[in-house]
Every structure is written in structure tokens, then in C-alpha cells.
Design a protein around this motif. Structure first.
Motif, PDB file in Angstrom:
ATOM      1  N   TRP A 174     -18.809 -24.076 -45.318  1.00 56.12           N
ATOM      2  CA  TRP A 174     -18.325 -23.913 -43.944  1.00 56.12           C
ATOM      3  C   TRP A 174     -19.116 -24.771 -42.964  1.00 56.12           C
ATOM      4  O   TRP A 174     -18.560 -25.196 -41.952  1.00 56.12           O
ATOM      5  N   GLN A 239     -15.304 -15.014 -35.688  1.00 55.43           N
ATOM      6  CA  GLN A 239     -14.160 -14.370 -36.331  1.00 55.43           C
ATOM      7  C   GLN A 239     -13.264 -15.397 -37.008  1.00 55.43           C
ATOM      8  O   GLN A 239     -12.726 -15.143 -38.095  1.00 55.43           O
ATOM      9  N   ALA A 240     -13.095 -16.550 -36.381  1.00 55.21           N
ATOM     10  CA  ALA A 240     -12.281 -17.602 -36.990  1.00 55.21           C
ATOM     11  C   ALA A 240     -12.896 -18.063 -38.307  1.00 55.21           C
ATOM     12  O   ALA A 240     -12.197 -18.274 -39.307  1.00 55.21           O
ATOM     13  N   GLU A 241     -14.216 -18.210 -38.335  1.00 55.87           N
ATOM     14  CA  GLU A 241     -14.896 -18.578 -39.586  1.00 55.87           C
ATOM     15  C   GLU A 241     -14.689 -17.507 -40.660  1.00 55.87           C
ATOM     16  O   GLU A 241     -14.464 -17.831 -41.835  1.00 55.87           O
ATOM     17  N   ASP A 242     -14.761 -16.254 -40.254  1.00 50.73           N
ATOM     18  CA  ASP A 242     -14.565 -15.177 -41.219  1.00 50.73           C
ATOM     19  C   ASP A 242     -13.135 -15.179 -41.757  1.00 50.73           C
ATOM     20  O   ASP A 242     -12.908 -14.918 -42.944  1.00 50.73           O
ATOM     21  N   LEU A 243     -12.166 -15.470 -40.885  1.00 51.71           N
ATOM     22  CA  LEU A 243     -10.784 -15.564 -41.340  1.00 51.71           C
ATOM     23  C   LEU A 243     -10.582 -16.747 -42.297  1.00 51.71           C
ATOM     24  O   LEU A 243      -9.672 -16.728 -43.127  1.00 51.71           O
ATOM     25  N   GLN A 244     -11.440 -17.732 -42.203  1.00 53.65           N
ATOM     26  CA  GLN A 244     -11.427 -18.861 -43.133  1.00 53.65           C
ATOM     27  C   GLN A 244     -12.190 -18.539 -44.430  1.00 53.65           C
ATOM     28  O   GLN A 244     -12.350 -19.413 -45.272  1.00 53.65           O
ATOM     29  N   GLY A 245     -12.634 -17.300 -44.559  1.00 48.74           N
ATOM     30  CA  GLY A 245     -13.214 -16.859 -45.813  1.00 48.74           C
ATOM     31  C   GLY A 245     -14.722 -16.806 -45.875  1.00 48.74           C
ATOM     32  O   GLY A 245     -15.282 -16.538 -46.943  1.00 48.74           O
ATOM     33  N   HIS A 247     -17.086 -14.667 -44.784  1.00 49.48           N
ATOM     34  CA  HIS A 247     -17.709 -13.402 -45.160  1.00 49.48           C
ATOM     35  C   HIS A 247     -17.436 -13.068 -46.625  1.00 49.48           C
ATOM     36  O   HIS A 247     -18.358 -12.755 -47.396  1.00 49.48           O
TER      37      HIS A 247
END
Length: 285
Positions: A174, A239-245, A247
Motif C-alpha cells: 500500500w 478508511q479508503a486504504e482499509d477498503l483497498q484491503g 487491514h
């Protein structure tokens, strides 16, 4: 090494000047290797900055010639065997356990858990990086929102030499493109500040003598923005990074990380594959 450093000094310094709090790792004689005492001191410092309404932005720095050589795997202050008050999760104390039960509990707390909490600090955090930023040092800069690096800074994750697939806070795909991340890990080579800027991992590269001033200038510029606006914007991007996987991917990699530790414990001299600090240096880490 810095012979003038006071061995009794706290492992982390905290300074507030105007709207900016500077948190400085303070083990320069060991290239700011992170033992548990430092990790928990960082946690207290970040809490302090979060709670202070006058603080609008935070700078994370390292004293001495290097930002951080990573996790402490060999200094006289190594304290991985000692108990500390749990702050990042509900896993039990590791110090009276054995094997994977002990290691997974400790690393869930002081590595993955702490880093995830710091990433969510609702104020902008800027890393100010000089010299070495290796392995566990990457985990600290990657939880920051922005990175300002000096021209002599370099980044490396050499733990594949231990047979381990990267550091515990596995943000590699990421913070840089996946093929660059693979090269970074497969070779264990150092990435220069300029290259890190080219691939988008670093925001700015500045002369070493200007690092502290240029980082503070950026922090002060950010501090002029509304506090809630900054907090919500940071949350939106995270949150956008988390939606990109991010987490879920990190959870998966953490499991592989501990599979590697367990494999090493069965087939090598220790869970680090026999790669102590001296072996890592000889191998180029």
C-alpha cells in the motif's frame, strides 16, 4: 554511536512548541532500536499529543544520526521477555508463556496493535527521517500521515533474510507499488530517499541540515487547518486504504509472519532463523 548520550535519559522525548508536538525516539547510541520501554513511551507520548487541544500536528523524529534501526534484537536494553501493562489489545501477558503463544501475544500487542492504534491518532503525524529507517523503523513511518526524509535517509526491510515475510505491520503493497514492494523484500536492499520519493512512499526529500526546520514548517502549515477537518480527512483516507484491503491484508501477513517464526523455532537456532544483529549487519541489513 553517541558517547555523550545519557544512558539514564528517557527512551522518548516530548516537546510542545506552539501547535506542534515533537515526539523524539531517544536511544541514539543504539540507532534508536525499539525495545518495549520505547514502544510504551511512544504510546504515552501519542496519547499526550492526542489529548492536548493546543496540539494540532505531531512530528515523529529520532535523535542522533539515524531515525531507527528497527526492533531491538540485541542491545543491553532488550526487554522482550519482560511484562508490560497491556494497552493495545486484550491478549494475555506473554512473559510467562512459551513458544508461539508467547510471541503471538507480544507481537499482537507491541507491534501490530500499537501501530494500528497510532495510525488512527486523530491529528496529522509527520515522520522526520534521517539515516537508517530499517525494518521496525518502517512500521513507525508507515503509520504516519506524511514522511519528510533527509537526502541521506534510506529504507530497508531485510527480515526476509530471517525467512520471515516482512515486518509485522505489513503495509508494503500500500505504501509502494506491489512490484516495487516485491523487489524491496526479495533483495533486502536499501531504498534511497530519492527512490522512496519516486515511488510515492515519501512526500519530500530535503537536505539533512534542513530536515527539522522543513518538517516543522510543514507541520505549522497543516496546523492552520481546522482540527475537526483534519481529523475527518485523515479518517476518510485511512478508511479508503482499509477498503483497498490494508487491514485484512495485514492480518493475513501477520499470520504468515508467525508461521515463519514457528518454522524457524523448529528448524533453526531460534525464531529469528539464527540471524542476530551481527549476522544481519554482515548480510547487509
Amino acid at each position: 554511536m553517541s558517547a555523550a548520550h545519557d544512558a539514564s535519559a528517557p527512551p522518548v522525548r516530548y516537546e510542545k512548541r506552539g501547535p506542534v508536538a515533537t515526539v523524539t525516539m531517544n536511544r541514539p547510541e543504539y540507532r534508536n532500536a525499539q525495545n518495549s520501554a520505547m514502544t510504551y513511551a511512544l504510546d504515552r507520548a501519542f496519547y499526550r499529543a492526542a489529548e492536548d487541544d493546543e496540539v494540532k500536528a505531531v512530528v515523529l523524529a529520532g535523535a542522533g544520526e539515524h531515525f531507527s534501526a528497527g526492533h531491538d534484537i540485541g542491545t543491553p536494553g532488550r526487554d522482550a521477555h519482560l511484562p508490560f501493562e497491556r494497552r493495545a489489545g486484550l491478549w494475555w501477558d506473554h512473559s510467562d508463556k512459551e513458544g508461539a503463544e508467547s510471541r503471538f501475544a507480544r507481537e499482537s500487542e507491541v507491534y501490530l496493535g500499537m501501530c494500528r492504534r497510532w495510525r488512527e491518532l486523530p491529528k496529522p503525524v509527520i515522520a522526520s527521517v534521517q539515516g537508517a529507517c530499517v525494518a521496525g523503523g518502517l512500521m513507525l513511518v508507515w503509520v504516519c500521515d506524511l514522511i519528510v526524509a533527509s537526502e541521506d535517509a534510506f529504507f530497508a526491510d531485510p527480515v526476509v533474510r530471517m525467512g520471515i515475510p516482512g515486518v509485522e505491520y505489513f503495509a508494503h503493497p500500500w505504501v509502494m507499488p506491489p512490484r516495487i514492494a516485491k523487489e524491496f523484500l526479495f533483495t533486502g536492499d536499501r531504498m534511497s530517499a530519492r527512490r522512496a520519493h519516486e515511488v510515492g512512499m515519501v512526500n519530500r526529500v530535503v537536505p539533512r541540515a534542513e530536515l527539522a526546520r522543513r518538517t516543522r514548517e510543514l507541520a505549522l502549515r497543516i496546523a492552520r487547518m481546522p482540527r475537526l477537518g483534519l481529523a475527518l480527512t485523515k479518517r476518510a483516507v485511512n478508511q479508503a486504504e482499509d477498503l483497498q484491503g490494508l487491514h485484512a491484508g495485514m492480518d493475513s501477513a501477520f499470520g504468515l509472519h508467525h508461521l515463519a517464526h514457528a518454522h524457524n523455532a523448529e528448524t533453526a537456532p531460534d525464531a529469528l532463523g539464527g540471524m542476530d544483529i551481527h549476522a544481519m549487519k554482515r548480510a547487509g541489513g
